[in-house]
Scaffold this active site. Sequence first.
Site, PDB file in Angstrom:
ATOM      1  N   TYR A   1      14.203   1.306 -30.888  1.00  0.00           N
ATOM      2  CA  TYR A   1      12.747   1.502 -30.927  1.00  0.00           C
ATOM      3  C   TYR A   1      12.483   2.783 -31.718  1.00  0.00           C
ATOM      4  O   TYR A   1      13.244   3.757 -31.582  1.00  0.00           O
ATOM      5  CB  TYR A   1      12.153   1.648 -29.523  1.00  0.00           C
ATOM      6  CG  TYR A   1      12.197   0.387 -28.677  1.00  0.00           C
ATOM      7  CD1 TYR A   1      12.029  -0.868 -29.261  1.00  0.00           C
ATOM      8  CD2 TYR A   1      12.401   0.451 -27.315  1.00  0.00           C
ATOM      9  CE1 TYR A   1      12.072  -2.019 -28.492  1.00  0.00           C
ATOM     10  CE2 TYR A   1      12.439  -0.699 -26.531  1.00  0.00           C
ATOM     11  CZ  TYR A   1      12.275  -1.928 -27.131  1.00  0.00           C
ATOM     12  OH  TYR A   1      12.320  -3.062 -26.375  1.00  0.00           O
TER      13      TYR A   1
ATOM     14  N   TYR B   1      16.418  -0.694 -21.812  1.00  0.00           N
ATOM     15  CA  TYR B   1      14.998  -0.917 -21.504  1.00  0.00           C
ATOM     16  C   TYR B   1      14.824  -1.837 -20.302  1.00  0.00           C
ATOM     17  O   TYR B   1      14.076  -1.525 -19.366  1.00  0.00           O
ATOM     18  CB  TYR B   1      14.325  -1.504 -22.751  1.00  0.00           C
ATOM     19  CG  TYR B   1      12.898  -1.952 -22.546  1.00  0.00           C
ATOM     20  CD1 TYR B   1      11.855  -1.028 -22.575  1.00  0.00           C
ATOM     21  CD2 TYR B   1      12.588  -3.285 -22.332  1.00  0.00           C
ATOM     22  CE1 TYR B   1      10.543  -1.433 -22.397  1.00  0.00           C
ATOM     23  CE2 TYR B   1      11.284  -3.702 -22.157  1.00  0.00           C
ATOM     24  CZ  TYR B   1      10.260  -2.776 -22.187  1.00  0.00           C
ATOM     25  OH  TYR B   1       8.963  -3.182 -22.000  1.00  0.00           O
TER      26      TYR B   1
ATOM     27  N   ASP C   1       5.944  -5.964 -18.987  1.00  0.00           N
ATOM     28  CA  ASP C   1       6.865  -5.810 -20.125  1.00  0.00           C
ATOM     29  C   ASP C   1       6.134  -6.278 -21.373  1.00  0.00           C
ATOM     30  O   ASP C   1       6.338  -7.384 -21.865  1.00  0.00           O
ATOM     31  CB  ASP C   1       8.126  -6.655 -19.873  1.00  0.00           C
ATOM     32  CG  ASP C   1       9.103  -6.559 -21.032  1.00  0.00           C
ATOM     33  OD1 ASP C   1       8.879  -5.736 -21.933  1.00  0.00           O
ATOM     34  OD2 ASP C   1      10.086  -7.320 -21.034  1.00  0.00           O
ATOM     35  N   SER C   2       5.261  -5.411 -21.880  1.00  0.00           N
ATOM     36  CA  SER C   2       4.382  -5.844 -22.970  1.00  0.00           C
ATOM     37  C   SER C   2       4.912  -5.402 -24.321  1.00  0.00           C
ATOM     38  O   SER C   2       5.782  -4.541 -24.421  1.00  0.00           O
ATOM     39  CB  SER C   2       2.993  -5.234 -22.776  1.00  0.00           C
ATOM     40  OG  SER C   2       3.055  -3.846 -22.994  1.00  0.00           O
ATOM     41  N   SER C   3       4.330  -5.999 -25.365  1.00  0.00           N
ATOM     42  CA  SER C   3       4.535  -5.476 -26.712  1.00  0.00           C
ATOM     43  C   SER C   3       3.573  -4.294 -26.881  1.00  0.00           C
ATOM     44  O   SER C   3       3.009  -3.801 -25.902  1.00  0.00           O
ATOM     45  CB  SER C   3       4.313  -6.580 -27.749  1.00  0.00           C
ATOM     46  OG  SER C   3       3.143  -7.292 -27.432  1.00  0.00           O
TER      47      SER C   3
ATOM     48  N   GLY D   1      -2.188 -12.604 -18.634  1.00  0.00           N
ATOM     49  CA  GLY D   1      -1.863 -11.736 -17.497  1.00  0.00           C
ATOM     50  C   GLY D   1      -3.093 -11.108 -16.861  1.00  0.00           C
ATOM     51  O   GLY D   1      -3.179 -10.984 -15.633  1.00  0.00           O
TER      52      GLY D   1
HETATM   53  N1  SPM Z   1      11.921  -7.528 -22.807  1.00  0.00           N
HETATM   54  C1  SPM Z   1      11.837  -6.809 -24.014  1.00  0.00           C
HETATM   55  C2  SPM Z   1      10.449  -6.770 -24.538  1.00  0.00           C
HETATM   56  C3  SPM Z   1      10.142  -5.476 -25.193  1.00  0.00           C
HETATM   57  N2  SPM Z   1       8.875  -4.935 -24.848  1.00  0.00           N
HETATM   58  C4  SPM Z   1       8.601  -3.633 -25.384  1.00  0.00           C
HETATM   59  C5  SPM Z   1       8.621  -3.618 -26.854  1.00  0.00           C
HETATM   60  C6  SPM Z   1       8.068  -2.357 -27.467  1.00  0.00           C
HETATM   61  C7  SPM Z   1       8.279  -2.385 -28.940  1.00  0.00           C
HETATM   62  N3  SPM Z   1       7.698  -1.287 -29.627  1.00  0.00           N
HETATM   63  C8  SPM Z   1       8.184  -0.002 -29.327  1.00  0.00           C
HETATM   64  C9  SPM Z   1       7.407   0.995 -30.077  1.00  0.00           C
HETATM   65  C10 SPM Z   1       7.911   2.361 -29.820  1.00  0.00           C
HETATM   66  N4  SPM Z   1       6.884   3.198 -29.490  1.00  0.00           N
END
Ligand code: SPM
Length: 285
Positions: A229, A67, A161-163, A144
């Site tokens: 993920y 990622y 780089d979000s959640s 942000g």
């Molecule tokens: N640097 C790492 C941070 C991660 N950011 C993305 C996280 C996503 C998590 N959920 C994924 C869901 C799958 N659709």
Amino acid sequence: MNEIMNGWFSEICPMWPGMALSVEIVETLYSKRSEFQQIDLYMTKSHGKMLVLDGIIQLTERDEFAYQEMLTHVPMFAHPNPERVLVIGGGDGGVLRELGRHDCIKNIDFCDIDPEVMNVAKQFLPSMACGFDDPRVTVNIADGSKFIKEHKNTYDVIIVDSSDPIGPGEALFEKPFYEGLKAALKKGGIVATQGESFFIHRECVKNLITITRELFPIQAYSYMLVPSYPGGHLGICLGSKGPELSTPARIITNEMQEALEYYTPEIHAASFVLPHFMTKLTREL
Ligand code: SPM
């Protein structure tokens, strides 16, 4: 809401109803609520340390490289000369670590709303938090969406780089935020955002593609494989004010290529080749 039962963590989320990814836990290393979210860090049996925010897996040491490398190097190599870069989110420091490999960068602004994620990474995830040691990085603890409003016409590349779009990350998936990103980019700039999974969040992906198509002359969607993920993959939504996105504009050095685990120029181009249902979906938009 996540659960640990019989030593297994299960990622249960309304965004992917009816399924859960489970990981066997050896020890809880950190568990605390910050001002913004619940932060948990586990030692797992097979994937090293695992960072979880509000019950959702953000990374495991075993596969985080896929990622972080793709979210960073796809936009960075698509740009012919990226000197000024902004990272929104990514408090673990992994994207900063990857940016550190690009000598052409003069400065990197990092902006995250929650300093606790950065502190936890510095304490427990040094292989990612080393990204903060780069002298070109300036840390800004801020929202942000507000930060970009104060930095118009400033960046060559912006990486978000979000959640997921539940909790503190929600506004980062909406059009006003993308309008702000566009305004914060210089002429010829590129934005790359965490683009969710086309198998399990089709409406969300459709929405991101629609927004970036409306705002940018060039738009594309790429993805990478990440076993930890749900769905096993994650997308990157990209918008460009000029450069083509699916072809690297710069040549990777042998030294940098050898240091990477996932990104290659071939993977860069291939990551934009989508399953046919996605081609049909994007045709309809
Ligand atoms: N640097 C790492 C941070 C991660 N950011 C993305 C996280 C996503 C998590 N959920 C994924 C869901 C799958 N659709």
